[in-house]
Design a protein around this motif. Structure first.
Motif, mmCIF file in Angstrom:
data_model
loop_
_atom_site.group_PDB
_atom_site.id
_atom_site.type_symbol
_atom_site.label_atom_id
_atom_site.label_comp_id
_atom_site.label_asym_id
_atom_site.label_seq_id
_atom_site.Cartn_x
_atom_site.Cartn_y
_atom_site.Cartn_z
ATOM 1 N N LYS A 20 0.807 -1.127 -0.056
ATOM 2 C CA LYS A 20 -0.074 0.237 -0.015
ATOM 3 C C LYS A 20 0.933 1.110 -0.056
ATOM 4 O O LYS A 20 0.354 2.110 -0.750
ATOM 5 N N GLN A 240 -7.833 3.938 8.088
ATOM 6 C CA GLN A 240 -8.184 3.664 6.840
ATOM 7 C C GLN A 240 -8.342 1.980 6.450
ATOM 8 O O GLN A 240 -8.960 1.660 5.708
ATOM 9 N N GLU A 241 -7.853 1.459 7.360
ATOM 10 C CA GLU A 241 -8.035 -0.182 7.114
ATOM 11 C C GLU A 241 -8.036 -0.812 8.563
ATOM 12 O O GLU A 241 -7.346 -0.635 9.315
ATOM 13 N N HIS A 243 -7.448 -4.675 10.075
ATOM 14 C CA HIS A 243 -7.054 -6.023 9.788
ATOM 15 C C HIS A 243 -7.759 -6.999 10.877
ATOM 16 O O HIS A 243 -7.407 -7.454 11.797
ATOM 17 N N ILE A 264 -14.466 2.871 9.537
ATOM 18 C CA ILE A 264 -13.426 3.344 8.504
ATOM 19 C C ILE A 264 -13.579 4.457 7.991
ATOM 20 O O ILE A 264 -15.031 4.580 7.697
ATOM 21 N N ASP A 293 -4.478 0.254 10.388
ATOM 22 C CA ASP A 293 -3.884 1.237 9.373
ATOM 23 C C ASP A 293 -4.611 2.788 9.533
ATOM 24 O O ASP A 293 -5.625 3.040 9.371
ATOM 25 N N LYS A 301 -9.764 1.063 0.211
ATOM 26 C CA LYS A 301 -9.661 -0.494 0.675
ATOM 27 C C LYS A 301 -10.796 -1.008 1.139
ATOM 28 O O LYS A 301 -11.038 -2.034 0.716
ATOM 29 N N GLN A 302 -11.548 -0.402 2.109
ATOM 30 C CA GLN A 302 -12.615 -0.891 2.812
ATOM 31 C C GLN A 302 -13.807 0.052 3.013
ATOM 32 O O GLN A 302 -14.848 -0.287 3.726
ATOM 33 N N ASP A 303 -13.450 1.058 2.514
ATOM 34 C CA ASP A 303 -14.578 2.360 2.628
ATOM 35 C C ASP A 303 -15.438 2.587 1.629
ATOM 36 O O ASP A 303 -15.224 3.291 0.951
#
Length: 446
Positions: A20, A240-241, A243, A264, A293, A301-303
């Protein structure tokens, strides 16, 4: 409803974070191009030196000696001249690419500052810079190293260096054509909107199987245990992310259940509540932060909401009096329609994540569907109330969603339909214009 959870997975390696960072950096690819150009020139020089030494050992054969000397004089001089021309030309090309990139960044900023990431992350742009720098450095070394033999002896014949120089130049020209095509596409707002929409649909698809209503299974043991809160202790930044697999395994090791408090895309300041802990032992804030992150801005990424945010921003810019481009706003609304229809069919609620044993260990909050609708449509409705093209398209979006959405989403859609009518009638003066602006039409006016 049975809870849908993530499958048990082992902890993640640091490689995804490294990828990333490299993807968001414009330093790695050009630097790699310079290194590759230097190493390639070193290898070409070594290969030509080996050929030169082999030919010298065969110099006792008269025919070989005559051929070698003629090649040294003719080919060596021509390749050196060509390499100098190539080096100067590649330096000019690098300046052209840099200028085009700056213009493209300025154009993208007019759509929305949030879409500048598309240019920073563009593999074509990075590959073009890397190849041009490699070609420039390679031809520069070819021009210098093949200057002539030592002590007035014969020059090394640049067989390999000459062929590689020409090959790199041809490859650079092909890549330049691809770069111009890719940059022109990214300068078109339609392509930018489509790119953001495709990214958003991919995020929805990736996280679709994790949705749940956060049923009582996750709360069974929590009702008899105290709730403890972990505060955020990192630098200010955007989440941001998450995990999730690593967090779930962390909770398993402490025999607890973690509930994240920020979502997020939320900005966290030091001291902001980060997670609630139920049961077991409380993990240290440092352990929790290793599974999250943070950065200066939001990512895709996940948003899912960030995709809608970008489309709403593009539409808002297009509807500003300085631009006055409702057709672009309608194009953004077309893709917003797709995203809202896709998310409307997904089960709502927070995400549950399990450890390797299948026990729920992590509860991750996500925006409700009504919040996504408010995010996507509120500003567009307010800024575009005076444009019949926009309001007619918005009315068609709400009608289609109300026709196909589950019953639980209908109150939200009816509220937006009512607000649209009130806003239009409060903005347009003539009753005829008001009635016309509220007629649903998928093309706005056409």
């Amino acid at each position: 409803m049975a809870a849908k959870t993530t499958p048990a997975r082992l902890g993640r390696s640091p490689l995804p974070r490294l990828r990333k960072r490299l993807r968001n950096s414009f330093l790695f690819a050009p630097t790699l191009g310079l290194v590759c150009g230097w190493l390639l020139a070193t290898g070409a020089l070594a290969a030509d030196t080996a050929i030169f030494e082999l030919d010298e050992r065969l110099a006792d054969v008269e025919l070989s000696q005559i051929w070698f000397l003629r090649a040294a004089e003719d080919l060596g001089a021509s390749v050196k001249t060509a390499a100098g021309t190539m080096a100067a030309g590649m330096l000019t090309f690098i300046g052209v690419v840099f200028s085009i990139t700056l213009v493209a960044l300025q154009m993208a900023g007019q759509f929305s500052p949030r879409v500048l990431r598309l240019y920073v992350q563009s593999r074509v742009t990075k590959a073009t810079f890397a190849l041009f720098l490699a070609t420039f450095l390679f031809t520069l070394r070819v021009q210098k190293e093949y200057a002539g033999g030592t002590g007035g002896g014969p020059a090394i014949v640049p067989y390999v260096g000459g062929m590689l120089s020409m090959g790199l130049v041809v490859a650079s020209l092909l890549v330049f054509v691809l770069y111009v095509n890719a940059t022109i596409r990214l300068m078109r707002v339609t392509c930018v909107i489509d790119h953001v929409s495709r990214e958003s649909r991919q995020v929805i698809a990736d996280r679709a199987g994790l949705r749940t209503d956060a049923a009582s299974e996750a709360r069974t043991r929590d009702t008899v245990t105290a709730v403890r809160t972990i505060g955020y202790q990192g630098k200010p930044g955007v989440l941001q992310e998450v995990h999730a697999a690593r967090l779930a395994e962390l909770a398993r090791g402490h025999d607890c259940v973690l509930r994240l408090l920020p979502r997020i895309g939320d900005f966290l300041a030091p001291g902001t509540p980060l997670a609630e802990v139920r049961g077991g032992v409380v993990p240290s804030p440092r352990q929790v932060l290793r599974c999250l992150d943070f950065g200066a801005d939001r990512t895709m990424k996940q948003d899912v909401a960030f995709g809608l945010r970008q489309l709403a921003d593009i539409a808002a810019r297009a509807l500003s009096p300085a631009v006055n481009d409702p057709s672009t706003a309608v194009q953004a609304l077309d893709h917003i329609h797709v995203l809202l229809a896709d998310t409307a069919r997904r089960p709502s609620g927070d995400l549950l994540h399990t450890d390797r044993n299948g026990t729920i260990r992590l509860i991750e909050p996500v925006p409700a569907w009504t919040e996504l609708v408010d995010l996507a449509l509120t500003e567009i409705r307010l800024y575009g109330a005076g444009s019949p093209q926009l309001t007619r398209r918005l009315a068609a979006v709400l009608d289609d969603l109300a026709r196909n959405a589950p019953a639980e989403h209908l109150p939200c859609l009816h509220r937006h339909q009512r607000l649209l009518e009130e806003t239009v009638r409060g903005t347009l003066l003539l009753p005829g214009d008001q009635d016309f602006a509220l007629i649903p039409n998928r093309q706005g006016i056409g």
